[in-house]
Design an enzyme around this catalytic site. Structure first.
Site: not given
Ligand code: T1G
Length: 681
Positions: A129, A109, A106
């Site tokens: 995603e 986006e 997002g």
């Molecule tokens: N939502 C909620 N929490 C998140 C998060 C997210 N998108 N991304 C990371 N966290 C939390 C994670 O749980 C951890 O929490 C902390 O942040 C650090 O993350 C509408 C529907 C960004 C590359 O899939 O790839 O957008 O354990 O340990 O290694 O189209 O996090 O500290 O409590 O992984 O430095 C799409 C997912 C969502 C990206 C960072 N986005 N995140 O990596 O730290 S769906 C993703 C990552 C969406 C739209 C659709 C990685 C990172 P805690 P981390 P990191």
């Protein structure tokens, strides 16, 4: 002066430019208050005559890294992200996205809804995603193809891999790449210039040059699917993404958005997405040990000793050399030491040939490895990991000597895969310094590290082990002492059940094909052949023991259940089939070929049952940890969630009934949860 638009979004007007700053640590996820803030910002920019243009930026480490995944399962509320993005894009004043860190999902986006995109040189941009079993649901599937073309858009969305800023600029995804520390200033300057220039604003949703070209490319989609077939195997999201991009190429924007919304909603409620979202958090949860305070002092590991230069010892040593930590590798014989170091060098050179390491990297890492025939050389290391023969008397000899050699405060770890760490600790006078660090073969590749906590292991030693796992690129799973700890203990019933199935008249091919279809890269029978029939010890007379007696050890020697051709393609071995038939006849087992559903139940229900025991005995901290161990240790398909998540989705009552029908006693915890309508995860 900064105005608060929501809990997490502020707006500051500087000489007619509205700077919208998102502040929602840790990754500025687009939760409700962020969406509310952005929505309000769009209204403000649109209605305030004093504002000439807007810049969307963020505080902390990154531009929004996506929707707030945690919000998905607690129920989301308006304003929805697609509408917020549309509103930004519809403004008749220029809006610039100042992208840094990882603009993902997002987040990207939102940037696509802006009229211009400026990226810091170190930024990464992606739509991952698909890794959550989803697709970009805020216009990404419709805007990205219009900006970068269908092929590049599919590449980003189906692989989920981010692109670096420089490549993004080449693709036309960003307008400008600037030095990290100049990002905001450059974004403001671009906004100001665009406002001064006036004229029509570039809107991704209205671009048509790229999609016009794509429309003329009749086999674009078939070509992409043919080239990336393996990304589509077993999972459902990639096909939905393909469908959305086809809509982007062939339909007006609004109709394409309707396709995206319908496909997103289909995926959002799918079992695969539920499983993948569970795995996303479970992978991050394993490092947390509830009863060890976060500020527990860690032991500084600046040098490591590894005892044993065999397959495991060599792989273990590489992990530390990879991050610049010097390793002393001790062997008993010079040729074993030379062979071990030779294998390590070959591994590094193979990686260098693939371009993932430079020549000097290879030499630097080899330079960090010192061979020795004398354990006395471990006197000053901060951590010793023994990877010697799996027998308690050998461990006793090693740890008794370490006791006299190693400095106080040195951590003494065993890589044992099943021996009792508490017993091993009694060979020293410092049990608080002893733990298990159980690597999975090949130790320099497999991402799972079981950190085995002895009764007397100190909190510092455990906290250090857990932290060290992350430093060497592993995912730690904390285990208490039991036979097989978590992953091996969990999957042992899978192996046993596979043998019973063969004796019951189900063919090797049917068993393996079913589990391949379920999502395992290889089924249990092929896996046994790969691991080696001599490694897995089963009680009483069994097929493997008979095959080993005929010197059939699996892929590594003379074949096992299968015979292998020079391309390692397996065909069921008549020798194995005869043994199966003999034992089945001798035991008078009724023969019946099981259906795929029965094969899955017969193999996985006992695994779930073992997982429940591992949980109720406190061997694992959480059900999610067991899932992570299965996924990372045994390649359980992540889109099935791992055994415990799969069991929840499959239905615990069904599993309890199935176990009883197989004559197996369900674990107390499993019965309890099933009876109470609760779940593991
Ligand atoms: N939502 C909620 N929490 C998140 C998060 C997210 N998108 N991304 C990371 N966290 C939390 C994670 O749980 C951890 O929490 C902390 O942040 C650090 O993350 C509408 C529907 C960004 C590359 O899939 O790839 O957008 O354990 O340990 O290694 O189209 O996090 O500290 O409590 O992984 O430095 C799409 C997912 C969502 C990206 C960072 N986005 N995140 O990596 O730290 S769906 C993703 C990552 C969406 C739209 C659709 C990685 C990172 P805690 P981390 P990191």
């Amino acid at each position: 002066m900064s105005e608060t638009l929501s809990e997490t979004v502020s707006l500051t007007v500087e000489n007619g430019i509205a700077i919208v700053a998102i502040d929602n640590p840790p990754v500025n996820a687009l939760g409700l208050s962020v969406r509310q803030g952005l929505d309000a910002a769009a209204d403000r920019i649109g209605s305030d005559a004093g504002i000439k243009a807007g810049v969307i930026t963020a505080k902390g480490r990154t531009f929004p890294a996506g929707a707030d995944i945690a919000e998905f399962d607690i129920g989301m509320r308006e304003p929805w992200l697609p509408g917020v993005v549309d509103k930004l894009e519809a403004l008749d004043k220029p809006v610039v996205a100042a992208i840094f860190g990882t603009a993902l999902g997002g987040g990207l986006e939102v940037a696509l809804g802006c009229h211009y995109r400026v990226a810091a040189a170190s930024a990464k941009l992606g739509l991952p995603e698909v890794k959550l079993g989803l697709l970009p649901g805020a216009g990404g599937t419709q805007r990205l193809p219009r900006v970068v073309g269908a092929e590049a858009a599919l590449q980003m969305m189906v692989t989920g891999k981010p692109v670096k800023a420089a490549l993004a600029e080449k693709m036309g995804l960003v307008d400008k790449v600037v030095a990290d520390d100049a990002l905001l200033a450059e974004a403001v300057a671009l906004a100001r210039a665009a406002a001064a220039e006036g004229g029509p604003l570039p809107r991704a949703s209205q671009k048509s040059d790229m999609t016009a070209k794509d429309k003329a490319d009749a086999d674009l989609f078939d070509r992409f699917k043919a080239e990336h077939g393996r990304l589509f195997r077993g999972v459902i999201a990639p096909d939905e993404i393909l469908d959305c991009v086809k809509a982007a190429v062939n339909l007006p924007f609004a109709e394409g958005m309707a396709v995206e919304s319908a496909n997103f909603n289909k995926l959002f409620v799918s079992d695969q997405s539920k499983a993948l979202r569970h795995v996303f958090f479970a992978m991050r949860e394993t490092a947390k040990v509830p009863d060890i305070a976060r500020d527990t002092p860690l032991i500084d590991v600046k040098s490591v000793g590894v005892i044993g230069a065999g397959t495991m010892g060599g792989g273990i040593a590489m992990n530390f050399a990879n991050i610049g930590i010097p390793v002393t590798i001790v062997e008993v014989k010079q040729e074993a030491l030379d062979r071990g170091l030779g294998v390590i060098r070959k591994n590094y050179e193979a990686t260098a040939r693939k371009g993932r390491l430079s020549e000097e990297d290879v030499e630097t890492r080899m330079g960090l490895l010192t061979g020795s025939l004398d354990m006395e050389d471990l006197a000053d290391v901060d951590l010793v990991i023994e990877a010697v023969f799996e027998s308690m008397e050998v461990k006793e000899k090693v740890f008794s000597r370490l006791e006299t050699i190693c400095k106080p405060g040195a951590i003494l770890a065993s890589n044992t895969s099943f021996l009792d760490i508490d017993h091993i600790a009694t060979f020293t006078s410092r049990p608080e310094m002893v733990l298990g660090l159980h690597f999975f073969s090949p130790a320099n590749v497999m991402p799972l590290l079981e950190v085995v906590r002895g009764e007397k292991s100190s909190d510092s030693v455990i906290a250090t082990g857990m932290k060290l796992a992350g430093k060497i690129g592993k995912t730690p799973v904390l285990a208490r002492v039991c036979d097989g700890f978590i992953a091996n203990r969990l999957m042992f019933p899978y192996i046993v059940a596979s043998q019973e199935m063969l004796l019951g008249g189900t063919s090797m091919k049917a068993v393996d094909a079913t589990m391949n279809q379920y999502g395992f890269a290889m089924g249990p029978i092929s896996m046994i052949d790969l691991v080696g029939l001599d490694i897995i010890k089963l009680p009483s007379r069994n097929i493997m023991a008979e095959l080993v007696a005929k010197d059939r050890l699996g892929q590594k020697k003379n074949g096992g259940f299968y015979d292998y051709d020079e391309k390692r393609r397996g065909t069921p071995s008549p020798v194995a089939q005869d043994i199966i038939t003999d034992i089945a006849r001798e035991r008078g087992i009724e023969q019946r070929e099981l259906s795929p559903e029965e094969i899955i139940a017969g193999l996985l229900y006992p695994v779930v049952n073992e997982g429940a025991k591992i949980l109720e005995e406190g061997i694992a901290l959480r059900a999610g940890d067991i899932d992570v161990a299965a996924i990372l240790g045994y390649n359980w398909p992540a889109y099935q969630g791992g055994p415990m998540c799969w069991a929840d989705i499959h239905g615990l009552p069904k599993i309890v009934a199935g176990l009883k029908a197989m004559g197996l006693k369900p674990a107390a915890l499993l019965e309890k949860l099933a009876a109470e309508g609760k779940s593991f995860t």
